[in-house]
Design a protein around this motif. Structure first.
Motif, PDB file in Angstrom:
ATOM      1  N   GLN A  21       0.849  -1.181   0.000  1.00 34.55           N
ATOM      2  CA  GLN A  21       0.000   0.000   0.000  1.00 34.55           C
ATOM      3  C   GLN A  21       0.895   1.246   0.000  1.00 34.55           C
ATOM      4  O   GLN A  21       1.888   1.288   0.720  1.00 34.55           O
ATOM      5  N   VAL A  30       1.106   5.570   0.099  1.00 36.43           N
ATOM      6  CA  VAL A  30       0.435   6.816   0.449  1.00 36.43           C
ATOM      7  C   VAL A  30       1.400   7.982   0.206  1.00 36.43           C
ATOM      8  O   VAL A  30       2.453   8.073   0.850  1.00 36.43           O
ATOM      9  N   GLU A  31       1.005   8.866  -0.721  1.00 33.70           N
ATOM     10  CA  GLU A  31       1.828  10.023  -1.047  1.00 33.70           C
ATOM     11  C   GLU A  31       1.491  11.222  -0.163  1.00 33.70           C
ATOM     12  O   GLU A  31       0.364  11.343   0.329  1.00 33.70           O
ATOM     13  N   CYS A  83       6.486   9.172  -0.214  1.00 34.29           N
ATOM     14  CA  CYS A  83       5.560   8.056  -0.410  1.00 34.29           C
ATOM     15  C   CYS A  83       5.900   6.995   0.617  1.00 34.29           C
ATOM     16  O   CYS A  83       6.993   6.411   0.588  1.00 34.29           O
ATOM     17  N   TYR A 125       1.868  10.477  -8.796  1.00 36.68           N
ATOM     18  CA  TYR A 125       1.599   9.161  -8.250  1.00 36.68           C
ATOM     19  C   TYR A 125       2.893   8.442  -7.888  1.00 36.68           C
ATOM     20  O   TYR A 125       3.847   8.448  -8.664  1.00 36.68           O
ATOM     21  N   TYR A 132       1.682  -1.584  -8.460  1.00 36.35           N
ATOM     22  CA  TYR A 132       0.884  -0.926  -7.425  1.00 36.35           C
ATOM     23  C   TYR A 132       1.022   0.587  -7.525  1.00 36.35           C
ATOM     24  O   TYR A 132       2.081   1.111  -7.879  1.00 36.35           O
ATOM     25  N   TRP A 133      -0.091   1.249  -7.160  1.00 38.79           N
ATOM     26  CA  TRP A 133      -0.165   2.697  -7.280  1.00 38.79           C
ATOM     27  C   TRP A 133      -0.717   3.320  -6.000  1.00 38.79           C
ATOM     28  O   TRP A 133      -1.574   2.727  -5.334  1.00 38.79           O
ATOM     29  N   GLY A 134      -0.229   4.515  -5.709  1.00 37.18           N
ATOM     30  CA  GLY A 134      -0.853   5.309  -4.671  1.00 37.18           C
ATOM     31  C   GLY A 134      -2.021   6.094  -5.240  1.00 37.18           C
ATOM     32  O   GLY A 134      -2.355   5.967  -6.423  1.00 37.18           O
ATOM     33  N   GLN A 135      -2.617   6.925  -4.389  1.00 33.94           N
ATOM     34  CA  GLN A 135      -3.787   7.707  -4.791  1.00 33.94           C
ATOM     35  C   GLN A 135      -3.414   9.033  -5.449  1.00 33.94           C
ATOM     36  O   GLN A 135      -4.261   9.648  -6.091  1.00 33.94           O
ATOM     37  N   GLY A 136      -2.189   9.456  -5.267  1.00 28.81           N
ATOM     38  CA  GLY A 136      -1.738  10.685  -5.909  1.00 28.81           C
ATOM     39  C   GLY A 136      -1.735  11.880  -4.977  1.00 28.81           C
ATOM     40  O   GLY A 136      -2.512  11.948  -4.026  1.00 28.81           O
ATOM     41  N   THR A 137      -0.851  12.826  -5.276  1.00 25.05           N
ATOM     42  CA  THR A 137      -0.790  14.093  -4.556  1.00 25.05           C
ATOM     43  C   THR A 137      -0.637  15.200  -5.593  1.00 25.05           C
ATOM     44  O   THR A 137       0.153  15.082  -6.527  1.00 25.05           O
TER      45      THR A 137
END
Length: 121
Positions: free
Chosen positions: A3, A5-6, A22, A95, A110-115
């Motif tokens: 998982q 998180v940025e 991240c 991302y 896998y990817w984060g949600q972005g900032t």
């Protein structure tokens, strides 16, 4: 799986700097090559930078070379993107991404949600 998180996005004037972070959780962080991608409004998501699992190898998209630096701290399960000399064209949703062993750095698992990063002229 992992998982991501940025954090660290925001608004900055052209010529300024930001540092994105991240934080990863789940499977051991050192198992993954890490990368940053971005997507500007109306455009496709594009590769920005990547770093190997050990941190001894990096790659950059041509437009950010010399301005952006990717790094990682495996003890803190965190990857960073230091962005200097920012330009309005750097404005995008950024991302964080992770690539498993054998996976292309340009096609992460896998990817984060972005900032969001916004650079004003």
């Amino acid at each position: 799986q992992v998982q991501l998180v940025e954090s660290g996005g925001g608004w900055v004037q052209a010529g300024g700097s930001l540092r994105l972070s991240c934080a990863a959780s789940g499977r051991p962080f050192s198992m993954y090559a890490m990368g940053w991608f971005r997507q500007a409004p109306g455009k496709e998501r594009e590769f920005v930078a990547a770093i190997s699992r050990s941190g001894d190898s990096t790659r950059y998209e041509d437009s950010v070379k010399g301005r952006f630096t990717i790094s990682r701290d495996n003890a803190k399960n965190t990857v960073y993107l230091q962005m200097n000399s920012l330009k309005p064209e750097d404005t995008a949703l950024y991302y964080c991404a992770a690539s498993s062993v054998g996976r292309s750095w340009y096609r992460p698992d896998y990817w984060g949600q972005g900032t969001q990063v916004t650079v004003s002229s």
